[in-house]
Design an enzyme around this catalytic site. Sequence first.
Site, PDB file in Angstrom:
ATOM      1  N   CYS A 173       4.835  -3.143  -0.651  1.00 58.09           N
ATOM      2  CA  CYS A 173       4.256  -3.353  -1.989  1.00 58.09           C
ATOM      3  C   CYS A 173       2.788  -2.960  -1.902  1.00 58.09           C
ATOM      4  O   CYS A 173       1.904  -3.816  -1.869  1.00 58.09           O
ATOM      5  CB  CYS A 173       4.417  -4.805  -2.421  1.00 58.09           C
ATOM      6  SG  CYS A 173       6.116  -5.453  -2.316  1.00 58.09           S
ATOM      7  N   ASP A 213       5.582   1.486  -3.787  1.00 60.25           N
ATOM      8  CA  ASP A 213       5.348   0.560  -4.886  1.00 60.25           C
ATOM      9  C   ASP A 213       6.375   0.834  -5.983  1.00 60.25           C
ATOM     10  O   ASP A 213       6.702   1.998  -6.255  1.00 60.25           O
ATOM     11  CB  ASP A 213       3.938   0.706  -5.453  1.00 60.25           C
ATOM     12  CG  ASP A 213       3.492  -0.559  -6.178  1.00 60.25           C
ATOM     13  OD1 ASP A 213       2.861  -1.418  -5.534  1.00 60.25           O
ATOM     14  OD2 ASP A 213       3.807  -0.699  -7.375  1.00 60.25           O
ATOM     15  N   PRO A 221      -2.909  -2.263  -4.592  1.00 62.71           N
ATOM     16  CA  PRO A 221      -3.798  -1.136  -4.872  1.00 62.71           C
ATOM     17  C   PRO A 221      -4.150  -0.261  -3.671  1.00 62.71           C
ATOM     18  O   PRO A 221      -4.869   0.718  -3.831  1.00 62.71           O
ATOM     19  CB  PRO A 221      -5.041  -1.820  -5.424  1.00 62.71           C
ATOM     20  CG  PRO A 221      -5.080  -3.135  -4.711  1.00 62.71           C
ATOM     21  CD  PRO A 221      -3.640  -3.552  -4.575  1.00 62.71           C
ATOM     22  N   GLY A 222      -3.722  -0.618  -2.459  1.00 66.75           N
ATOM     23  CA  GLY A 222      -3.853   0.307  -1.349  1.00 66.75           C
ATOM     24  C   GLY A 222      -4.835  -0.027  -0.250  1.00 66.75           C
ATOM     25  O   GLY A 222      -4.966   0.734   0.708  1.00 66.75           O
ATOM     26  N   SER A 223      -5.530  -1.152  -0.336  1.00 65.95           N
ATOM     27  CA  SER A 223      -6.520  -1.472   0.697  1.00 65.95           C
ATOM     28  C   SER A 223      -5.862  -1.660   2.065  1.00 65.95           C
ATOM     29  O   SER A 223      -6.398  -1.217   3.087  1.00 65.95           O
ATOM     30  CB  SER A 223      -7.310  -2.723   0.306  1.00 65.95           C
ATOM     31  OG  SER A 223      -6.446  -3.827   0.087  1.00 65.95           O
ATOM     32  N   CYS A 278      -0.967 -13.921  -2.564  1.00 67.12           N
ATOM     33  CA  CYS A 278      -2.261 -14.427  -3.018  1.00 67.12           C
ATOM     34  C   CYS A 278      -2.085 -15.828  -3.595  1.00 67.12           C
ATOM     35  O   CYS A 278      -2.870 -16.268  -4.431  1.00 67.12           O
ATOM     36  CB  CYS A 278      -2.847 -13.504  -4.087  1.00 67.12           C
ATOM     37  SG  CYS A 278      -3.310 -11.876  -3.488  1.00 67.12           S
TER      38      CYS A 278
END
Length: 210
Positions: free
Chosen positions: A51, A78, A54-56, A182
Amino acid sequence: LGKISPGLKEVIVSGSMDGLLARQELASMLPVLALSHVGALKAGAKVLDLCSSPGSKTLQALEVVCSSNRRGKVIANDINASRLESLREAVIRSGVDEELTDRVTFTNFDASEFPSPKSGKLFDCIICDVPCSGDGTIRKDKHILPMWTPATSNSLHPLQLDILRRALELVRVGGSVSYSTCSLNPIEDESVVSAALANDDRYELLDWPS
């Protein structure tokens, strides 16, 4: 930040856009750091970020697997096509050499049904940062708490469990999977891991690396 130091905000925003800076919270770094410390994520590894937007974590993992001449690879998946396109753009403008970004493959699958590699070779490690309620981010997102109810986490639990179970099926023998959210809710965290490992002695829970 814009009110406290407009100049600093401008530097951060412009630096992020042109690839000079890459912003990532410490908590977001922990899954990749854990996989590195247990020896699963290393130079030359084959990594799946289930998943990824955003790619960090994708970029963080890429720096590790491509830290030598060995041919490491990161699969950034994703389910949301528009988020995946944003991720692709973020990787391109990250400032990372094209030789390294070429080692990222972007895929658009439901993480809980991610297909097995056609080569038959499973992944050395898998980053499983699943969709969640985000209740652990209330300090920076004022919209989370007013909208939160117990049903939020309860409704996400089955999907989170399906994704983690699929990750366990895709990792090679001796490999490692990191599971993260999170959220601070045990329904989304400990309960998911416990259910995934229940009555299955093929997997073991590793201690947090010291």
